[in-house]
Write a protein that holds these residues in place. Structure first.
Motif, short mmCIF file in Angstrom:
data_model
loop_
_atom_site.label_atom_id
_atom_site.label_comp_id
_atom_site.label_asym_id
_atom_site.label_seq_id
_atom_site.Cartn_x
_atom_site.Cartn_y
_atom_site.Cartn_z
N UNK A 4 3.83 40.28 33.31
CA UNK A 4 2.82 39.79 34.25
C UNK A 4 2.18 38.48 33.83
N UNK A 5 2.46 38.00 32.61
CA UNK A 5 1.91 36.74 32.12
C UNK A 5 2.64 35.58 32.78
N UNK A 6 1.88 34.62 33.35
CA UNK A 6 2.47 33.49 34.06
C UNK A 6 2.36 32.18 33.31
N UNK A 7 1.36 32.05 32.44
CA UNK A 7 1.21 30.80 31.70
C UNK A 7 -0.18 30.65 31.15
N UNK A 8 -0.38 29.56 30.38
CA UNK A 8 -1.66 29.31 29.74
C UNK A 8 -1.89 27.81 29.63
N UNK A 9 -3.16 27.41 29.74
CA UNK A 9 -3.57 26.02 29.54
C UNK A 9 -4.79 26.03 28.62
N UNK A 10 -4.91 25.02 27.76
CA UNK A 10 -6.03 24.98 26.84
C UNK A 10 -6.50 23.54 26.66
N UNK A 11 -7.82 23.38 26.54
CA UNK A 11 -8.42 22.06 26.28
C UNK A 11 -9.42 22.22 25.14
N UNK A 12 -9.37 21.28 24.20
CA UNK A 12 -10.27 21.33 23.05
C UNK A 12 -10.94 19.97 22.88
N UNK A 14 -15.45 19.12 22.60
CA UNK A 14 -16.70 19.67 22.08
C UNK A 14 -16.71 21.19 22.22
N UNK A 15 -16.00 21.68 23.24
CA UNK A 15 -15.84 23.11 23.47
C UNK A 15 -14.36 23.40 23.65
N UNK A 16 -14.00 24.65 23.53
CA UNK A 16 -12.61 25.07 23.74
C UNK A 16 -12.56 25.90 25.02
N UNK A 17 -11.67 25.53 25.92
CA UNK A 17 -11.46 26.28 27.15
C UNK A 17 -9.98 26.65 27.21
N UNK A 18 -9.72 27.93 27.36
CA UNK A 18 -8.36 28.41 27.53
C UNK A 18 -8.30 29.23 28.80
N UNK A 19 -7.35 28.91 29.65
CA UNK A 19 -7.15 29.63 30.91
C UNK A 19 -5.76 30.26 30.87
N UNK A 20 -5.71 31.56 31.07
CA UNK A 20 -4.42 32.23 31.16
C UNK A 20 -4.23 32.72 32.59
N UNK A 21 -2.99 32.71 33.04
CA UNK A 21 -2.65 33.08 34.41
C UNK A 21 -1.81 34.35 34.39
N UNK A 22 -2.16 35.27 35.28
CA UNK A 22 -1.51 36.59 35.33
C UNK A 22 -1.11 36.92 36.75
N UNK A 23 -0.10 37.75 36.87
CA UNK A 23 0.43 38.14 38.17
C UNK A 23 -0.54 39.03 38.94
N UNK A 24 -1.32 39.86 38.24
CA UNK A 24 -2.18 40.82 38.92
C UNK A 24 -3.32 41.26 38.00
N UNK A 25 -4.32 41.91 38.58
CA UNK A 25 -5.40 42.49 37.78
C UNK A 25 -4.86 43.59 36.87
N UNK A 26 -3.85 44.31 37.34
CA UNK A 26 -3.24 45.35 36.51
C UNK A 26 -2.59 44.76 35.26
#
Length: 67
Positions: A4-12, A14-26
């Motif tokens: 169900x994992x679709x991908x990830x993006x990250x920015x670093x 002053x702060x670190x932000x990581x966004x992961x993408x998923x197929x569903x809440x399940x």
């Protein structure tokens, strides 16, 4: 990775932000219960992070521009 994992993006910066993408809440729920992920979370809390925030959101639309 995990079902169900679709991908990830990250920015670093002053702060670190990581966004992961998923197929569903399940798929997210299953990942949250994954033993390796639980171990990594515990390590993050004990060694790296003083705080973190989790947001679960639905992406309705995406577009981008690049020159």
């Amino acid at each position: 990775m995990h079902e169900g994992f679709l991908g990830v993006e990250s920015a670093r910066n002053d702060i670190v932000i990581t966004v992961s993408y998923w197929k569903s809440l399940e798929a997210i729920k299953n990942w949250k219960q994954n033993l390796d992920h639980l171990d990594a979370q515990q390590l993050g809390v004990s060694k790296w992070y003083e705080k973190y925030t989790v947001r679960i959101a639905l992406v309705e639309k995406e577009y981008s521009f690049e020159k």
